[in-house]
Design a protein around this motif. Structure first.
Motif, mmCIF file in Angstrom:
data_model
loop_
_atom_site.group_PDB
_atom_site.id
_atom_site.type_symbol
_atom_site.label_atom_id
_atom_site.label_comp_id
_atom_site.label_asym_id
_atom_site.label_seq_id
_atom_site.Cartn_x
_atom_site.Cartn_y
_atom_site.Cartn_z
ATOM 1 N N TRP A 185 54.087 23.275 41.819
ATOM 2 C CA TRP A 185 55.215 24.042 41.258
ATOM 3 C C TRP A 185 56.323 24.067 42.306
ATOM 4 O O TRP A 185 56.166 24.648 43.386
ATOM 5 C CB TRP A 185 54.771 25.470 40.900
ATOM 6 C CG TRP A 185 55.848 26.248 40.225
ATOM 7 C CD1 TRP A 185 56.676 27.172 40.808
ATOM 8 C CD2 TRP A 185 56.238 26.185 38.846
ATOM 9 N NE1 TRP A 185 57.549 27.678 39.878
ATOM 10 C CE2 TRP A 185 57.300 27.083 38.666
ATOM 11 C CE3 TRP A 185 55.790 25.438 37.748
ATOM 12 C CZ2 TRP A 185 57.919 27.278 37.435
ATOM 13 C CZ3 TRP A 185 56.404 25.633 36.526
ATOM 14 C CH2 TRP A 185 57.448 26.538 36.373
ATOM 15 N N ILE B 243 53.927 34.307 38.317
ATOM 16 C CA ILE B 243 55.083 34.049 37.451
ATOM 17 C C ILE B 243 56.143 33.298 38.257
ATOM 18 O O ILE B 243 56.545 33.738 39.341
ATOM 19 C CB ILE B 243 55.663 35.383 36.923
ATOM 20 C CG1 ILE B 243 54.606 36.078 36.056
ATOM 21 C CG2 ILE B 243 56.959 35.156 36.147
ATOM 22 C CD1 ILE B 243 54.937 37.499 35.681
ATOM 23 N N GLY B 244 56.583 32.177 37.739
ATOM 24 C CA GLY B 244 57.637 31.409 38.395
ATOM 25 C C GLY B 244 58.819 31.284 37.457
ATOM 26 O O GLY B 244 58.670 30.836 36.318
ATOM 27 N N LYS C 148 62.634 24.123 30.361
ATOM 28 C CA LYS C 148 61.705 25.081 30.979
ATOM 29 C C LYS C 148 62.410 25.949 32.030
ATOM 30 O O LYS C 148 62.869 25.462 33.058
ATOM 31 C CB LYS C 148 60.533 24.307 31.602
ATOM 32 C CG LYS C 148 59.427 25.211 32.111
ATOM 33 C CD LYS C 148 58.072 24.546 32.042
ATOM 34 C CE LYS C 148 57.034 25.362 32.814
ATOM 35 N NZ LYS C 148 55.666 25.007 32.524
ATOM 36 N N GLN D 130 57.858 28.895 48.240
ATOM 37 C CA GLN D 130 56.438 28.552 48.343
ATOM 38 C C GLN D 130 56.376 27.082 48.756
ATOM 39 O O GLN D 130 57.053 26.233 48.162
ATOM 40 C CB GLN D 130 55.739 28.673 46.994
ATOM 41 C CG GLN D 130 55.824 30.044 46.340
ATOM 42 C CD GLN D 130 55.048 30.090 45.025
ATOM 43 O OE1 GLN D 130 54.038 30.741 44.927
ATOM 44 N NE2 GLN D 130 55.534 29.387 44.018
ATOM 45 N N SER E 120 51.391 29.800 48.495
ATOM 46 C CA SER E 120 51.499 30.161 47.082
ATOM 47 C C SER E 120 51.314 31.675 46.985
ATOM 48 O O SER E 120 50.410 32.220 47.649
ATOM 49 C CB SER E 120 50.394 29.431 46.303
ATOM 50 O OG SER E 120 49.948 30.203 45.214
ATOM 51 N N THR E 121 52.126 32.327 46.206
ATOM 52 C CA THR E 121 52.000 33.796 46.105
ATOM 53 C C THR E 121 50.660 34.171 45.459
ATOM 54 O O THR E 121 50.071 35.189 45.791
ATOM 55 C CB THR E 121 53.175 34.407 45.317
ATOM 56 O OG1 THR E 121 53.257 33.752 44.045
ATOM 57 C CG2 THR E 121 54.489 34.253 46.041
ATOM 58 N N ASN E 122 50.155 33.329 44.540
ATOM 59 C CA ASN E 122 48.825 33.592 43.962
ATOM 60 C C ASN E 122 47.749 33.549 45.046
ATOM 61 O O ASN E 122 46.864 34.397 45.098
ATOM 62 C CB ASN E 122 48.481 32.559 42.884
ATOM 63 C CG ASN E 122 48.952 32.974 41.501
ATOM 64 O OD1 ASN E 122 49.935 33.707 41.388
ATOM 65 N ND2 ASN E 122 48.277 32.518 40.460
ATOM 66 N N GLY F 106 53.370 25.740 45.962
ATOM 67 C CA GLY F 106 53.338 26.472 44.686
ATOM 68 C C GLY F 106 52.475 25.724 43.675
ATOM 69 O O GLY F 106 52.484 24.496 43.627
ATOM 70 N N LYS F 107 51.714 26.507 42.882
ATOM 71 C CA LYS F 107 50.777 25.877 41.937
ATOM 72 C C LYS F 107 51.214 26.129 40.500
ATOM 73 O O LYS F 107 51.557 27.250 40.132
ATOM 74 C CB LYS F 107 49.382 26.490 42.112
ATOM 75 C CG LYS F 107 48.802 26.293 43.507
ATOM 76 C CD LYS F 107 47.359 26.738 43.569
ATOM 77 C CE LYS F 107 47.209 28.202 43.180
ATOM 78 N NZ LYS F 107 45.822 28.655 43.109
ATOM 79 N N GLY F 108 51.159 25.065 39.698
ATOM 80 C CA GLY F 108 51.428 25.204 38.271
ATOM 81 C C GLY F 108 50.134 25.112 37.482
ATOM 82 O O GLY F 108 49.052 24.951 38.076
ATOM 83 N N ARG F 109 50.229 25.209 36.162
ATOM 84 C CA ARG F 109 49.038 25.044 35.327
ATOM 85 C C ARG F 109 48.596 23.590 35.371
ATOM 86 O O ARG F 109 49.359 22.713 35.760
ATOM 87 C CB ARG F 109 49.345 25.477 33.880
ATOM 88 C CG ARG F 109 49.509 26.979 33.760
ATOM 89 C CD ARG F 109 49.980 27.388 32.381
ATOM 90 N NE ARG F 109 49.055 26.951 31.361
ATOM 91 C CZ ARG F 109 49.381 26.184 30.312
ATOM 92 N NH1 ARG F 109 50.614 25.772 30.155
ATOM 93 N NH2 ARG F 109 48.480 25.847 29.433
ATOM 94 N N GLY G 265 57.255 29.486 34.131
ATOM 95 C CA GLY G 265 55.877 29.373 33.645
ATOM 96 C C GLY G 265 55.007 30.430 34.299
ATOM 97 O O GLY G 265 55.428 31.113 35.246
ATOM 98 N N ILE G 266 53.807 30.537 33.783
ATOM 99 C CA ILE G 266 52.884 31.582 34.237
ATOM 100 C C ILE G 266 51.507 30.963 34.496
ATOM 101 O O ILE G 266 50.999 30.211 33.663
ATOM 102 C CB ILE G 266 52.780 32.701 33.165
ATOM 103 C CG1 ILE G 266 54.168 33.304 32.905
ATOM 104 C CG2 ILE G 266 51.789 33.783 33.596
ATOM 105 C CD1 ILE G 266 54.235 34.303 31.771
HETATM 106 C C1 BTN Z 1 53.231 26.529 34.903
HETATM 107 O O1 BTN Z 1 52.736 25.454 35.239
HETATM 108 O O2 BTN Z 1 54.000 26.592 33.934
HETATM 109 C C2 BTN Z 1 52.913 27.785 35.672
HETATM 110 C C3 BTN Z 1 53.731 27.924 36.905
HETATM 111 C C4 BTN Z 1 53.437 29.168 37.691
HETATM 112 C C5 BTN Z 1 54.210 29.212 39.004
HETATM 113 C C6 BTN Z 1 54.072 30.525 39.699
HETATM 114 S S1 BTN Z 1 55.234 30.751 41.002
HETATM 115 C C7 BTN Z 1 54.404 32.183 41.526
HETATM 116 C C8 BTN Z 1 52.922 31.895 41.403
HETATM 117 N N1 BTN Z 1 52.441 31.243 42.597
HETATM 118 C C9 BTN Z 1 52.030 29.997 42.352
HETATM 119 O O3 BTN Z 1 51.587 29.204 43.214
HETATM 120 N N2 BTN Z 1 52.186 29.708 41.062
HETATM 121 C C10 BTN Z 1 52.716 30.831 40.315
#
Ligand code: BTN
Length: 229
Positions: A46, A119-120, A102, A35, A12-14, A38-41, A105-106
């Motif tokens: 993600w 930011i994705g 969608k 990723q 994940s970039t975060n 990748g992680k979302g909210r 997301g952020i």
């Molecule tokens: C959402 O759930 O709407 C937020 C999604 C955010 C995804 C981005 S992709 C870049 C960064 N790295 C991650 O793991 N998540 C965020």
């Protein structure tokens, strides 16, 4: 000068920013082609295949609260999209919506008093790149523009807008309200403790969403928002 570090694949970039904090400075940013975690909210995964913009920015210098940062980031993203002919709007707090679906997301995380802004954006992808459960809820820039965007250019523009917007939060709030798709909408919100339904009257400069029904008016700072009509 924006420092944008690039990689082919990360979890994940975060997470990458969080793992390299001691070597990074304000506004240093990281993008990856893909990723694998990748992680979302709300602890969601993600989906991040090659083609999308998966970007994280380190913000050491931000004097507002978490909610104001959320408004700033969503506004900056929408403005850059608009400059690239994509007229998106925002679903509170920071979903990026295009034609009702969608686009991105952020995810903002706080570590050691620093913010990691993730930011994705589903940019140079096709709907067919997404697994079945996501196909009906997402949209990609390519479906609308029929051509590819330069991910690095978009990333740098977003970083610059976030950097500048830190000094003009009142103006950012005004722009956010113009980009919001929520005002006057009938919604329900669930903040993990309760569900409350009503009409959105405003979104405050501190990021709180104000919702009013016949009985009362409430402000929420977190929660999942759903449209009722
Ligand atoms: C959402 O759930 O709407 C937020 C999604 C955010 C995804 C981005 S992709 C870049 C960064 N790295 C991650 O793991 N998540 C965020």
């Amino acid at each position: 000068m924006v420092r944008l570090i690039k990689a082919k694949e990360v979890d994940s970039t975060n997470e990458w920013i969080k793992n390299h904090l001691s070597r990074l400075k304000d506004l240093d940013s990281f993008i990856a082609d893909t990723q694998n975690s990748g992680k979302g909210r709300n602890s969601k995964n993600w989906f991040s295949p090659k083609g999308g913009l998966w970007l994280s920015i380190l913000l050491e210098d931000f004097s507002g609260n978490d909610g104001a940062l959320s408004l700033l980031c969503a506004t900056a993203v929408c403005e850059v999209l608009e400059e690239n002919k994509l007229l998106a709007n925002i679903k509170w707090p920071n979903d990026i919506i295009l034609k009702g679906k969608k686009l991105g997301g952020i995810l903002i995380e706080k570590v050691q008093e620093k913010f990691v802004v993730g930011i994705g954006l589903n940019l140079n992808l096709s709907r067919s790149d997404f697994p079945i459960p996501l196909k009906d809820v997402v949209i990609t820039s390519k479906e609308v523009l029929h051509n590819d965007l330069d991910l690095e250019v978009i990333a740098k523009e977003i970083i610059k807008k976030i950097a500048r917007g830190r000094n003009t939060l009142d103006e950012v709030h005004r722009k956010y309200l113009k980009l919001s798709g929520d005002l006057n909408e009938k919604v329900s919100i669930n903040d993990g403790k309760e569900t409350f339904a009503g009409k959105v009257t405003t979104i405050q400069p501190d990021g709180g969403i104000k919702i009013k029904n016949e009985d009362t008016e409430r402000v929420f700072y977190s929660g999942r928002l759903s449209y009722l009509s």
